[in-house]
Design a protein around this motif. Structure first.
Motif, PDB file in Angstrom:
ATOM      1  N   VAL A   1      10.240  20.487 -33.695  1.00 62.78           N
ATOM      2  CA  VAL A   1       8.949  21.162 -33.811  1.00 62.78           C
ATOM      3  C   VAL A   1       8.616  21.301 -35.287  1.00 62.78           C
TER       4      VAL A   1
ATOM      5  N   GLN B   1      10.696  33.500 -30.225  1.00 59.07           N
ATOM      6  CA  GLN B   1      11.639  33.117 -31.261  1.00 59.07           C
ATOM      7  C   GLN B   1      13.057  33.106 -30.701  1.00 59.07           C
TER       8      GLN B   1
ATOM      9  N   ASN C   1      11.135  22.702 -44.440  1.00 57.51           N
ATOM     10  CA  ASN C   1      10.631  23.225 -43.182  1.00 57.51           C
ATOM     11  C   ASN C   1      11.485  24.399 -42.747  1.00 57.51           C
TER      12      ASN C   1
ATOM     13  N   PRO D   1      11.595  27.437 -40.309  1.00 61.54           N
ATOM     14  CA  PRO D   1      10.900  28.045 -39.189  1.00 61.54           C
ATOM     15  C   PRO D   1      10.543  29.493 -39.516  1.00 61.54           C
ATOM     16  N   ARG D   2       9.409  29.904 -39.044  1.00 64.14           N
ATOM     17  CA  ARG D   2       8.899  31.261 -39.215  1.00 64.14           C
ATOM     18  C   ARG D   2       8.302  31.495 -40.591  1.00 64.14           C
TER      19      ARG D   2
ATOM     20  N   ASP E   1      15.933  30.336 -30.532  1.00 67.45           N
ATOM     21  CA  ASP E   1      17.255  30.530 -31.118  1.00 67.45           C
ATOM     22  C   ASP E   1      18.363  30.221 -30.125  1.00 67.45           C
TER      23      ASP E   1
ATOM     24  N   TYR F   1      14.041  22.016 -36.223  1.00 66.46           N
ATOM     25  CA  TYR F   1      12.827  22.108 -37.039  1.00 66.46           C
ATOM     26  C   TYR F   1      12.835  21.060 -38.132  1.00 66.46           C
TER      27      TYR F   1
END
Lengths: 375, 305
Positions: free
Chosen positions: A201, A365, B266, B268-269, A369, A375
């Motif tokens: 993603v 999230q 990159n 995440p979040r 996890d 990612y």
């Protein structure tokens, strides 16, 4: 000279008053009761995607219900300024001329809700509802909200990608990181997880003052990375940024999946090599619910819908994938059948698809996890 | 993170530095004769669009590029006309050009395509990349030097040529004289206005190429809002350089590297936060330089500017 100017101004004023009077008179005889009036407020049209689909819906409704319903399309302007939108809603709600006022989507629905509060007797429709604006605990009794089963859509795209990939690695490029965008990929992640594929993603995070969905260069760089990581099917959910995703897929010889409209048809004339990389597109038929609700209105059944939100899924043709000739040619028949089967299962509610809109960001999230999301 | 320490990452930096380099050169070219051209963002937008439209009309990428450059020159000339002939404030004219350009570009795009989002429906040939015959086969050097987009090479060549023009020719010396002290230059018999117009034309050409790079070389499509602040980054780079050509190039490269970093890293979040890094870097650099300058002035090393 001065005198002439004065006279001119006086004449001008007289005319403008006359104009006012005329308009007022013309309004008094309301159109015959059986002709309903609908106004659709969009920020703009011509984006070759989402808003254009709605504009097409307006055209369809115009011809389909000619004589029964008058549909008007108004472009308010590409702005999120409260004053502009409030004024626009005031103009169309004030004198109660319109039976139904249609607007919405996650950027503009707060203005619709505010208008619904100011005009409690006016019927409203939110054509693409995402969440309650701040200060609201429930959908007001004069608003009907439509949502699209994007979770189901993502699930089907995921199923197709899983079947197509030869490297067992697939990717998605998302235009912006928020809950409404994540709804696209919840189901996508879920089925890829279930089938044991590696899935990546990536958010096109290069946001700047001018907008989130307008950076093809970033889309290309990110997709280059995904391809380098081994992905051979990449889905783009990134608007204008997605053009770069498709470009990269075409250059690297991997499959791209388009979004919102049939992007194969969009690019076949101008960028044939890009089109050749687009195996199918995830369709969000934002016009279907609009046309259907106008039909209900003409039959006097719309009032029953008020005060709630409903999801328009695959069964109602709110979402789907583009099964064009190219798709039928390039995708093996057994995969096509499997995808059809998945569509059916989702429609029948046999699979429980992850819907990020029903989760808190933390829950979503946590889901990531505990799974193998990359990612 | 591992993708940061590869040869490919350097090529990414090169790709992302190019538009900022063009914008920096544009800002520098105008500043040489003492003009503050802040319409670079607007020129880039218009040229990006007209490059594609020109290419669509002529079905030739090169002619499209020339049309885009021509539009850049026209806008630069109009800035010169408004600010020098009509006596308007150059900064205000620049602001007007920027706001005007973004709306006008939308209008023109709609007139040409019936769309407001992108030029997806225009069939327009675009510029490609260039493999240097012998060098491309050398292992590391080949990746570094060969196979880049055509306008990347153009930007490097133009940067070099403009350096020679400004610092090694009599014309360049006169231009710099205008920037340093226009009155003195005038006394020395230099036609200041003419040189200022000339430097604005250079500025227009550089900015135009930056825009064309975005829509016709790096990307192959014009998307509304495609310039996305890169023109402003060029102006910031020029501000950081403060008249030094070497610093200008370094600043452009640093900003480009930060952009590459923001795209490739990159987390995440924190994606949106990382995405803001290049813009934050510009901000920090300018503040830091201002502080350093103040300290120098206090110590008496540099005359107050």
């Amino acid at each position: 000279m001065k005198k002439l100017l004065t006279i001119l101004l006086v004449v001008l004023m007289a005319f403008s008053f006359a104009g006012c009077g005329k308009e007022g008179e013309g309004d008094t005889p309301k159109p015959a009761d059986d002709v309903k009036k609908v106004v659709v407020l969009l920020p703009f049209t011509g984006d070759n995607s989402y808003f254009d689909t709605l504009a097409r819906g307006v055209e369809t409704a115009k011809t389909q219900f000619a004589g029964k319903v008058e549909v008007e399309l108004v472009e308010v302007g590409n702005t999120q300024e409260k004053a502009t939108w409030d004024a626009a809603f005031d103009e169309y709600c004030e004198d109660g001329k319109y039976d139904l006022v249609v607007s919405g989507n996650n950027s503009y629905e707060e203005f619709l809700f505010a208008a619904a509060k100011r005009y409690p007797d006016q019927m409203f429709m939110n054509f693409d509802y995402s969440s309650l604006p701040e200060g609201w605990t429930e959908i007001p009794g004069n608003v009907y909200c439509v949502t699209y089963a994007l979770d189901d859509l993502g699930y089907v795209v995921g199923a197709l990608s899983a079947a197509l990939t030869k490297t067992n690695k697939v990717g998605v490029v998302v235009g912006m990181s928020n809950q409404a965008m994540d709804q696209f990929i919840g189901g996508w992640c879920q089925i890829l997880e279930a089938q044991g594929k590696e899935y990546y993603v990536r958010y096109a995070s290069d946001k700047v003052s001018t907008g989130f969905f307008a950076n093809p260069g970033v889309g290309k760089e990110i997709t280059d990375d995904l391809v380098k990581a081994g992905c051979d099917v990449v889905w783009q959910v990134a608007g204008g940024t997605g053009a770069g995703v498709i470009q990269s897929c075409a250059e690297n010889g991997v499959w791209a999946v388009g979004v919102d409209q049939d992007q194969y048809a969009q690019f076949i004339d101008t960028q044939p090599d890009w089109a050749a990389a687009i195996v199918t597109s995830a369709l969000k038929n934002s016009d279907v619910a609009l046309v259907e609700c106008i039909r209900l209105l003409s039959e006097g059944k719309f009032r029953e819908k008020l005060g709630k939100s409903e999801a328009w899924g695959i069964a109602l043709n709110g979402v789907g994938i583009a099964e064009n000739d190219y798709y039928k040619e390039k995708v093996p028949a057994d995969i096509q059948a499997a995808v059809k089967d998945t569509l059916q299962q989702v429609t029948d509610g046999k699979v429980e698809v992850v819907d990020t809109m029903e989760m808190t960001p933390d829950q979503w999230q946590q889901w990531h996890d505990t799974n193998t999301t990359k990612y | 993170m591992s993708n940061l320490f590869t040869l490919e990452f350097i090529t990414v930096i090169i790709r992302l530095t190019t538009p900022i380099l063009f914008a920096s050169l544009a800002s520098f070219a105008a500043a040489v004769t003492g003009i503050g051209n802040i319409a670079i963002e607007g020129i880039m937008t218009m040229s990006a669009l007209f490059g594609i439209i020109g290419s669509n009309l002529t079905q030739s990428a090169v002619l499209g590029t020339l049309i885009g450059v021509l539009i850049g020159v026209v806008i630069a000339m109009s800035i010169a006309f408004f600010s020098m002939r009509l006596g308007a404030n150059a900064v205000l004219v620049g602001i007007a050009m920027n706001t005007f350009s973004s709306s006008l570009a939308l209008f023109i795009l709609y007139q040409f395509t019936g769309e407001k989002g992108s030029s997806a429906s225009l069939l327009a040939p675009t510029l490609g990349s260039w493999n240097i015959p012998v060098i491309k086969d050398i292992p590391i050097l080949g990746t570094l030097l060969s196979g880049h987009l055509v306008l990347v090479y153009v930007s490097v060549i133009l940067a070099l040529l403009f350096y020679i023009l400004t610092y090694k020719t009599p014309l360049g010396m006169r231009m710099r004289a205008c920037g340093l002290n226009p009155d003195a230059a005038k006394t020395a018999g230099i036609n200041v206005q003419r040189l200022q117009v000339l430097s604005l034309i250079f500025s227009g050409i550089f900015a135009a190429l930056g825009g064309i790079y975005l829509s016709m070389n790096y990307g192959k499509i014009y998307v509304n809002g495609i310039v996305a602040g890169q023109g402003w980054m060029g102006i910031a780079a020029n501000g950081v350089a403060n008249g030094s050509y070497g610093l200008l190039l370094i600043a452009a490269l640093v900003f480009g590297a930060f952009r590459a970093f923001a795209i490739k890293v990159n987390i995440p979040r924190f994606g949106d936060l990382v995405g803001a890094v290049p813009y934050f870097a510009v901000f920090v650099t300018i503040i830091a330089l201002a502080i350093i300058n103040t300290i120098k002035v206090k110590k008496g090393n540099v005359a107050e500017q």
